[in-house]
Design an enzyme around this catalytic site. Structure first.
Site, mmCIF file in Angstrom:
data_model
loop_
_atom_site.group_PDB
_atom_site.id
_atom_site.type_symbol
_atom_site.label_atom_id
_atom_site.label_comp_id
_atom_site.label_asym_id
_atom_site.label_seq_id
_atom_site.Cartn_x
_atom_site.Cartn_y
_atom_site.Cartn_z
ATOM 1 N N THR A 27 0.852 -1.193 0.000
ATOM 2 C CA THR A 27 0.000 0.000 0.000
ATOM 3 C C THR A 27 0.886 1.240 0.000
ATOM 4 O OG1 THR A 27 -1.798 -1.138 1.140
ATOM 5 C CG2 THR A 27 -1.717 1.246 1.412
ATOM 6 N N SER A 29 2.150 5.272 -1.955
ATOM 7 C CA SER A 29 2.433 5.970 -3.210
ATOM 8 C C SER A 29 3.510 5.263 -4.026
ATOM 9 C CB SER A 29 2.849 7.411 -2.924
ATOM 10 O OG SER A 29 3.980 7.432 -2.063
ATOM 11 N N THR A 30 4.451 4.579 -3.384
ATOM 12 C CA THR A 30 5.483 3.850 -4.132
ATOM 13 C C THR A 30 4.872 2.607 -4.770
ATOM 14 O OG1 THR A 30 6.984 4.619 -2.392
ATOM 15 C CG2 THR A 30 7.880 3.060 -4.001
ATOM 16 N N ASP A 82 6.152 -4.172 -1.164
ATOM 17 C CA ASP A 82 5.470 -3.171 -0.331
ATOM 18 C C ASP A 82 6.402 -1.993 -0.079
ATOM 19 O OD1 ASP A 82 3.590 -1.961 1.283
ATOM 20 O OD2 ASP A 82 3.384 -3.636 2.672
ATOM 21 N N GLY A 83 5.869 -0.895 0.326
ATOM 22 C CA GLY A 83 6.657 0.285 0.673
ATOM 23 C C GLY A 83 7.100 0.256 2.130
ATOM 24 N N ALA A 84 7.751 1.334 2.553
ATOM 25 C CA ALA A 84 8.162 1.462 3.960
ATOM 26 C C ALA A 84 8.347 2.938 4.279
ATOM 27 C CB ALA A 84 9.461 0.703 4.224
ATOM 28 N N LYS A 95 6.673 0.657 9.074
ATOM 29 C CA LYS A 95 5.639 0.788 8.071
ATOM 30 C C LYS A 95 4.362 1.302 8.724
ATOM 31 C CE LYS A 95 4.842 -2.465 5.228
ATOM 32 N NZ LYS A 95 4.496 -1.363 4.305
ATOM 33 N N GLY A 96 3.415 1.696 7.868
ATOM 34 C CA GLY A 96 2.096 2.005 8.398
ATOM 35 C C GLY A 96 1.677 3.454 8.343
ATOM 36 N N GLU A 104 -0.709 -5.669 6.039
ATOM 37 C CA GLU A 104 0.614 -5.796 5.415
ATOM 38 C C GLU A 104 1.452 -6.849 6.135
ATOM 39 O OE1 GLU A 104 1.113 -1.264 3.637
ATOM 40 O OE2 GLU A 104 1.838 -1.703 5.634
HETATM 41 C C1 5RP Z 1 1.194 1.753 4.387
HETATM 42 C C2 5RP Z 1 2.670 1.636 4.346
HETATM 43 C C3 5RP Z 1 3.358 2.228 3.176
HETATM 44 O O1 5RP Z 1 3.931 1.207 2.433
HETATM 45 C C4 5RP Z 1 4.391 3.197 3.671
HETATM 46 O O2 5RP Z 1 3.743 4.183 4.452
HETATM 47 C C5 5RP Z 1 5.130 3.867 2.510
HETATM 48 O O3 5RP Z 1 4.240 4.636 1.760
HETATM 49 P P1 5RP Z 1 4.744 5.554 0.573
HETATM 50 O O4 5RP Z 1 5.259 4.658 -0.501
HETATM 51 O O5 5RP Z 1 3.509 6.339 0.165
HETATM 52 O O6 5RP Z 1 5.813 6.477 1.130
HETATM 53 O O7 5RP Z 1 3.321 1.056 5.195
HETATM 54 O O8 5RP Z 1 0.672 1.188 5.554
#
Ligand code: 5RP
Length: 218
Positions: A27, A29-30, A82-84, A95-96, A104
Site C-alpha cells: 500500500t 504511493s510507491t 510493499d513500501g516502507a 511501516k504504516g 501488510e
Molecule cells: C502503508 C505503508 C506504506 O507502504 C508506507 O507508508 C510507505 O508509503 P509511501 O510509498 O507512500 O511512502 O506502510 O501502511
C-alpha cells in the site's frame, strides 16, 4: 523524496515477478507505481494474480486489469512487494504511515519472499525516528494509549478507521534502542492488534536515490 525514485524502485522490484505467481501488493504511493507497471505487464500477457494489503490497492490493481483474490481464501503468497516509511541496512523497517500495517504484516508473513520498494528518503542508519503506528481495537483505545505511554511514547490518535474498522495510535519514541524488545512489548498488550515494526519480514529492499537503485539483501 522523488516520484522518479519511487518509480525506479518499483520497476526494479518488478523484475522479481514471474509468470504464474500470486503477488502480494502493498500500500502507498510507491506501490502505486508498481501497480501501474504490473498492470501494463499483465495487459501484455504476464499471467499473475494478486492479493492486496488494502482496499485502495485492490481497487487500483483491478482498475489496471490485475485479478485480485480475496486474501481470506489464501494461505500462501509467492512474492509481496510493499513500501516502507523507514528501512535500515539490516532490513528492519517501520511501516504504516498509510495505515495498512496489520494486513501488510499478515500478507508479509504468508509470503515466501517480501521485498520493500522505497525512495532514498526512507533509508536510515537506524529505525526509530518515524512515528510507529499501532492498530488498536476501538474498545481498548485508552488502555493501549496508556500502555504505549508507559513504554515511553508520545501518542496521537489518528483520524478515521482502518480497513478493518479499528483505530490507529501513532506512537513516537524518538529513538528505539531495542526494536525487538519494543515489538515484543507492544505485541503483549491486549487490544493492540498490530504495529508497524517489521523486523524479520523483509527479505530485500530496492532503494532508489537520485536515479540509482540499491539492492539490500538479507
Ligand atoms: C502503508 C505503508 C506504506 O507502504 C508506507 O507508508 C510507505 O508509503 P509511501 O510509498 O507512500 O511512502 O506502510 O501502511
Amino acid at each position: 523524496m522523488s516520484d522518479d525514485d519511487k518509480r525506479l524502485a518499483a520497476e526494479a522490484a518488478l523484475g522479481e515477478v514471474q509468470d504464474g505467481m500470486l503477488v502480494g501488493l502493498g500500500t502507498g504511493s510507491t506501490v502505486a507505481f508498481l501497480i501501474r507497471a504490473l498492470g501494463e505487464r499483465v495487459r501484455g500477457g504476464l499471467g499473475i494474480e494478486a492479493v492486496a494489503t488494502s482496499i485502495a490497492s485492490a481497487r487500483a490493481a483491478e482498475a489496471v486489469g490485475i485479478r485480485v483474490r480475496d486474501f481470506a481464501e489464501v494461505a500462501r503468497v509467492d512474492l509481496t512487494i510493499d513500501g516502507a516509511d523507514e528501512i535500515d541496512a539490516w532490513l528492519h523497517a517501520i511501516k504504516g504511515a498509510g495505515g495498512a500495517m496489520l494486513r501488510e504484516k499478515v500478507i508479509a508473513a504468508a509470503s515466501t519472499r517480501m521485498v520493500v520498494i522505497a525512495d532514498g528518503s526512507k533509508r536510515v542508519a537506524a529505525i526509530g525516528a518515524a512515528k510507529l503506528p499501532v492498530e488498536v481495537l476501538p474498545f481498548a483505545r485508552a488502555f493501549v494509549t496508556a500502555r504505549l505511554e508507559a513504554l515511553g511514547a508520545a501518542v496521537v490518535l489518528r483520524d478515521g478507521v482502518t480497513d478493518n474498522g479499528n483505530v490507529i495510535l501513532d506512537a513516537r519514541f524518538g529513538a528505539i534502542s531495542d526494536p525487538a524488545k519494543l515489538a515484543a512489548a507492544i505485541d503483549a498488550v491486549p487490544g493492540a492488534l498490530g504495529h508497524g515494526l517489521f523486523l524479520r519480514e523483509v527479505d530485500a529492499a530496492y532503494v532508489a536515490s537520485a536515479g540509482t537503485v540499491e539492492l539490500i539483501e538479507r
